[in-house]
Design an enzyme around this catalytic site. Structure first.
Site, PDB file in Angstrom:
ATOM      1  CG  HIS A  69      -0.375   0.285   2.504  1.00  0.00           C
ATOM      2  ND1 HIS A  69       0.341  -0.672   3.216  1.00  0.00           N
ATOM      3  CD2 HIS A  69      -0.342   1.404   3.277  1.00  0.00           C
ATOM      4  CE1 HIS A  69       0.763  -0.154   4.356  1.00  0.00           C
ATOM      5  NE2 HIS A  69       0.362   1.102   4.420  1.00  0.00           N
ATOM      6  CG  ASP A  70       2.531   3.394   2.978  1.00  0.00           C
ATOM      7  OD1 ASP A  70       1.581   4.042   2.477  1.00  0.00           O
ATOM      8  OD2 ASP A  70       2.752   3.378   4.196  1.00  0.00           O
ATOM      9  CE  LYS A  73       4.011   6.908   3.197  1.00  0.00           C
ATOM     10  NZ  LYS A  73       3.960   6.651   4.651  1.00  0.00           N
ATOM     11  CG  HIS A  98       2.062   7.640  -0.539  1.00  0.00           C
ATOM     12  ND1 HIS A  98       1.555   8.584   0.334  1.00  0.00           N
ATOM     13  CD2 HIS A  98       1.534   6.437  -0.150  1.00  0.00           C
ATOM     14  CE1 HIS A  98       0.774   7.979   1.208  1.00  0.00           C
ATOM     15  NE2 HIS A  98       0.737   6.683   0.937  1.00  0.00           N
ATOM     16  CG  HIS A 122      -3.799   3.343   1.018  1.00  0.00           C
ATOM     17  ND1 HIS A 122      -3.019   3.567  -0.099  1.00  0.00           N
ATOM     18  CD2 HIS A 122      -3.073   3.782   2.071  1.00  0.00           C
ATOM     19  CE1 HIS A 122      -1.874   4.114   0.263  1.00  0.00           C
ATOM     20  NE2 HIS A 122      -1.878   4.259   1.574  1.00  0.00           N
ATOM     21  CG  HIS A 123      -3.793   7.785   2.505  1.00  0.00           C
ATOM     22  ND1 HIS A 123      -3.771   7.793   3.888  1.00  0.00           N
ATOM     23  CD2 HIS A 123      -2.570   7.336   2.112  1.00  0.00           C
ATOM     24  CE1 HIS A 123      -2.584   7.389   4.304  1.00  0.00           C
ATOM     25  NE2 HIS A 123      -1.845   7.084   3.255  1.00  0.00           N
ATOM     26  CG  ASP A 151      -1.913   3.238   6.587  1.00  0.00           C
ATOM     27  OD1 ASP A 151      -0.783   2.892   6.993  1.00  0.00           O
ATOM     28  OD2 ASP A 151      -2.089   4.220   5.850  1.00  0.00           O
TER      29      ASP A 151
END
Length: 204
Positions: A69-70, A73, A98, A122-123, A151
């Site tokens: 998911h990250d 970044k 990201h 996801h954010h 998260d």
């Protein structure tokens, strides 16, 4: 056949589990905060997906997406990613790119392409005040709604340069307070009901 099985049985013989681990390890090396973060989030997402009673194929898909998911970044400058203080507005804007970067990375693989929307969104917030697209409610992919909760749990219970980790009790109340705002109220309620199971990876 579920997504993890497809990774293992690709005709080109590549072990996609190893590739995913390498990608996540590269991110961990770049950002000390993320070391272990993706693993814990993926374990929480696996537990929460199980509590929801989702089909095995969907659980596997969300589990792998949580690992990645990250990944976007990787495209954030080190000076911003590793800054010990709170971010300035322009730095925060760079961080917020990201999810799109991660989705772009995954879209280049025929095996990981189906995960890109989970990573991209996801954010997002259940009330439509998230990013990058301001999606609301069930417009947000199910996997993204699950990962958003996991998260947040790991972010709150981890030390940051500008604050110490919050307790799981504090985190529980924050999740509860934001049901229907940041988080899907039904998924969040189940996370709270099965709190010990969902947060087992945080306690390790």
């Amino acid at each position: 056949m579920n997504i993890e099985a497809r990774f293992e049985l690709c005709s080109d013989g590549i072990d996609y589990h190893e590739i995913i681990e390498c990608i996540v390890s590269a991110l961990d090396a770049k950002d000390p905060y993320t070391a272990g973060h993706s693993q814990r989030v993926s374990e929480m997402a696996l537990a929460l997906s199980g509590v929801l009673g989702l089909p095995e194929a969907e659980v596997d898909k969300i589990h792998v997406a949580a690992h990645l998911h990250d990944i976007g970044k990787i495209g954030v400058p080190d000076a911003i990613l590793n800054k010990p203080d709170r971010l300035q507005e322009e730095e925060w804007a760079a961080i917020k790119k990201h999810p799109k970067t991660g989705a772009d990375i995954l879209s280049k693989s025929r095996h990981l392409n189906e995960l890109k929307d989970i990573v991209l969104y996801h954010h997002e917030s259940y009330d439509g005040k998230g990013y990058p697209s301001g999606l609301k409610g069930k417009e947000i992919p199910l996997g993204a709604r699950i990962i958003a909760i996991c998260d947040s749990i790991d972010a709150m219970t981890s030390d940051r340069g500008y604050r110490k980790a919050y307790s799981l009790d504090y985190c529980y109340e924050e999740i509860k307070k934001n049901l229907g705002k940041m988080y899907d109220p039904d998924i969040g309620a189940l996370a709270l009901l099965h709190w010990s199971k969902v947060t087992a990876s945080v306690k390790k």
